[in-house]
Design an enzyme around this catalytic site. Structure first.
Site, PDB file in Angstrom:
ATOM      1  N   GLU A  20      -6.364  -5.284   1.490  1.00 60.66           N
ATOM      2  CA  GLU A  20      -7.058  -4.667   2.617  1.00 60.66           C
ATOM      3  C   GLU A  20      -7.975  -3.517   2.201  1.00 60.66           C
ATOM      4  O   GLU A  20      -7.630  -2.345   2.354  1.00 60.66           O
ATOM      5  CB  GLU A  20      -6.020  -4.182   3.641  1.00 60.66           C
ATOM      6  CG  GLU A  20      -5.250  -5.361   4.201  1.00 60.66           C
ATOM      7  CD  GLU A  20      -4.094  -4.965   5.098  1.00 60.66           C
ATOM      8  OE1 GLU A  20      -3.902  -5.618   6.116  1.00 60.66           O
ATOM      9  OE2 GLU A  20      -3.389  -3.993   4.773  1.00 60.66           O
ATOM     10  N   ASP A  76       0.733   4.973   0.181  1.00 60.80           N
ATOM     11  CA  ASP A  76      -0.092   4.327   1.204  1.00 60.80           C
ATOM     12  C   ASP A  76      -0.879   5.403   1.933  1.00 60.80           C
ATOM     13  O   ASP A  76      -0.816   6.581   1.586  1.00 60.80           O
ATOM     14  CB  ASP A  76       0.778   3.489   2.159  1.00 60.80           C
ATOM     15  CG  ASP A  76       0.031   2.240   2.611  1.00 60.80           C
ATOM     16  OD1 ASP A  76      -1.046   2.390   3.207  1.00 60.80           O
ATOM     17  OD2 ASP A  76       0.508   1.122   2.351  1.00 60.80           O
ATOM     18  N   HIS A  95      -5.710   1.743   1.104  1.00 61.98           N
ATOM     19  CA  HIS A  95      -4.396   2.334   1.395  1.00 61.98           C
ATOM     20  C   HIS A  95      -4.179   3.623   0.600  1.00 61.98           C
ATOM     21  O   HIS A  95      -3.103   3.844   0.037  1.00 61.98           O
ATOM     22  CB  HIS A  95      -3.280   1.318   1.113  1.00 61.98           C
ATOM     23  CG  HIS A  95      -3.277   0.171   2.089  1.00 61.98           C
ATOM     24  ND1 HIS A  95      -2.619   0.223   3.292  1.00 61.98           N
ATOM     25  CD2 HIS A  95      -3.867  -1.037   2.032  1.00 61.98           C
ATOM     26  CE1 HIS A  95      -2.815  -0.929   3.938  1.00 61.98           C
ATOM     27  NE2 HIS A  95      -3.570  -1.701   3.199  1.00 61.98           N
TER      28      HIS A  95
HETATM   29  C1  ACM Z   1      -0.167  -6.407   3.163  1.00 56.88           C
HETATM   30  O1  ACM Z   1       0.533  -6.817   4.055  1.00 56.88           O
HETATM   31  N1  ACM Z   1      -1.200  -5.628   3.433  1.00 56.88           N
HETATM   32  C2  ACM Z   1       0.074  -6.749   1.765  1.00 56.88           C
END
Ligand code: ACM
Length: 587
Positions: free
Chosen positions: A330, A196, A267
């Site tokens: 995201e 991440d 991420h």
């Molecule tokens: C997430 O909660 N971004 C998968």
């Protein structure tokens, strides 16, 4: 708590249980005989009885009876001792357990069923079975198994839990312990969120800087990022490929598949810190120290695609999972839109909008995974026209996107953050530690249905949808869980409630509140003592112990009703890009 607690209080509840008179004494010398196909479960059971009760059970690997067509049942009465036999008539992943004063006969159609069955045996043996050594004073009959017949099978094939080891690293031994606890609840998938913005945790031989640089950060946010408080302390750690192979093998021995997750094209700040050419700015960069959604996403270039394809090749080598998660959640497009070269690339690739580069990138990665004989898994933002239909979609933003994916023909795992994000607060008291996200009590999680009938009714197309609902997954994001003790607190006992949802067929559950009352009674009376014996520092049902509190560390409360009214969850489903509350507690 009016409903009587059923004896012996199994959790998750089995499909049917018929008590009988007497019990079977597990003792030194009790023979264990197993079909070769079920040997891993039998070996695990022998280890548990040796550790917890000090027993020495002689072990034979051979079919209990004539083998044919996936069945090796004993000819006549079950032999004395413990027998694990194949029975092709059992449902996939299910088992039958017959305990008499003379014998224990566990039959299953497959290894998964045997793993579930031995976990039931462990629960029947009492809390002592969760200890690592015999306890002086445990009565000699502690290893008595009550006589009964159980028929049991899972409601869903995918009974998952995600463990985020990127935001806060957990040492291998803690991951193994988490796998043990997942298996103890008959969960069969642990998705390991390995990368991440705040850390890259998997050793990749071809790109050593991923862990040398991306494996640590200078400090961490404490509580919600809104207050801007940092701890001033470096945080880091990563798994060698041998560590990961150990985790995979350990999980396999317990009937658990470890699904690795490499998150892209968002991420990725830790990877960009290690290899700045991956980013849009091509500039030196630090591993992110704050929580929340980052705009620093990959430059979706051919070079970045090649890089991540090479990373996935090492992932495919280390993990034997049929599924490989490639992220997709995201992906803010701010920096792409500002970059003429990236905008031009979207046009060259025939994409209608620059945002479609995310889908383009995920489609290429998933094709690579498919070409290697596995299936990719993406978060639901990755669902769209470009996504190949063999990719599994994990629906975390609600039902609508899950329904859309099913209708399009993708298989779906439901993981709605409204209910099953276990980093979210479990109580609304002032004493709740780092209280982020929606309020979700153990009762709320127990009431979770991956697709409740009233929601299904809103999507009539689902009756004929070509995609399959594989199951559901709870998520343990770790921004605010900076130690194994905090992970225990967030995950348990809500994960036990989740486990019953995904294992026990709904038809067997009493409707409404009565099921919850019965569940809570069984949880408190029978199951928490097991967790106590296993040393799990769960959240007590009446709230945190003083040392489980985090006075002065601020969270951020989200209100589902307000977010829905504001359109944030259109039909319990849509996401408004850039809405920063979204990022609290999980992203
Ligand atoms: C997430 O909660 N971004 C998968």
């Amino acid at each position: 708590m009016s409903a009587p607690t059923p004896t012996p209080g199994l959790l998750p509840a089995p499909v049917s249980l018929h008590p009988a008179a007497g019990s079977f004494p597990l003792a030194d010398g009790t023979p264990v005989r197993t079909d070769p196909a079920l040997v891993a479960a039998a070996r695990w059971w022998r280890r548990v009885t040796e550790d917890a009760f000090g027993l020495d059970l002689p072990f034979t690997v051979s079919p209990a009876g004539p083998s044919s067509g996936g069945t090796s049942l004993p000819d006549a009465a079950a032999p004395a001792g413990v027998t694990l036999a194949l029975d092709a008539a059992r449902p996939a992943g299910g088992y039958r357990l017959e305990v008499t004063p003379e014998s224990v006969l566990l039959t299953a159609a497959d290894a998964a069923g045997a793993h579930a069955g031995v976990q039931t045996l462990r629960q029947l043996a009492g809390p002592q079975a969760y200890r690592a050594a015999p306890v002086a004073g445990v009565p000699a009959d502690a290893a008595q198994l009550p006589a009964l017949t159980i028929e049991d099978h899972p409601r869903f094939g995918w009974r998952g839990v995600l463990l985020d080891v990127a935001r806060h690293f957990l040492p291998t031994r803690e991951v193994l312990r988490f796998v043990d606890l997942a298996a103890a609840h008959k969960l069969n998938v642990v998705q390991l969120h390995l990368t991440d913005d705040q850390g890259w945790r998997m050793q990749v031989h071809r790109y050593p800087l991923l862990t040398e640089v991306g494996g640590w950060r200078t400090e961490s946010n404490v509580g919600t990022w809104r207050t801007g408080v940092f701890d001033g302390r470096p945080h880091g750690g990563f798994y060698s490929q041998d560590d990961l192979r150990e985790i995979v093998a350990y999980a396999r021995e317990r009937g658990v598949v470890v699904v690795p997750e490499i998150d892209a094209p968002g991420h990725v700040e830790a990877a960009v810190a290690a290899y700045p050419f991956l980013g849009t700015r091509k500039a030196p960069h630090a591993v992110r120290t704050t929580w929340g959604v980052s705009t620093e996403v990959l430059d979706p270039s051919d070079e970045a695609l090649e890089f991540f394809t090479n990373v996935l090749d090492e992932v495919l080598d280390v993990f034997d999972s049929p599924w490989i998660a490639i992220g997709g959640d995201e992906v803010p497009t701010t920096l792409w839109r500002e970059n003429p070269a990236i905008v031009a690339r979207a046009e060259e690739r025939g994409l209608a909008d620059v945002a479609d580069l995310a889908g383009w990138f995920l489609a290429r990665l998933s094709e690579h995974v498919t070409a290697k004989g596995r299936r990719a898994v993406v978060w639901d933002e990755g669902f769209g026209e470009q996504l190949p239909r063999d990719v599994v979609v994990t629906a975390w933003r609600g039902f609508t996107v899950g329904a859309d994916a099913l209708e399009a023909g993708n298989d779906v795992v439901m993981a709605p953050e409204q209910v099953v994000y276990l980093d979210h607060r479990a109580g609304d008291g002032e004493d709740e530690p780092v209280p982020v996200g929606f309020l979700r009590t153990v009762e709320d999680v127990y009431a979770f249905d991956p697709f409740p009938p009233e929601v299904l009714a809103q999507y009539p197309g689902l009756d004929a949808a070509p995609g399959r609902l594989l199951g559901a997954q709870a998520e343990v994001w770790s921004e605010h869980l900076d130690s194994p003790r905090r992970v225990d607190y967030a995950a348990f006992p809500r994960l036990a409630a989740f486990a019953e949802v995904v294992w026990s067929p709904t038809a067997e559950r009493a409707p409404g509140g009565s099921a919850s009352a019965e569940f809570l009674a069984r949880l408190g009376h029978d199951h928490l003592p097991r967790l106590d014996a296993a040393g799990v520092e769960y959240r007590p049902l009446d709230g945190p112990k003083p040392w489980q509190q985090r006075p002065g560390v601020h969270g951020f409360l989200r209100h589902l009703d307000q977010e829905m009214a504001a359109g944030g969850w259109a039909g319990v489903g849509g996401w408004v890009e850039g809405r920063d509350e979204h990022s609290e507690g999980q992203a």
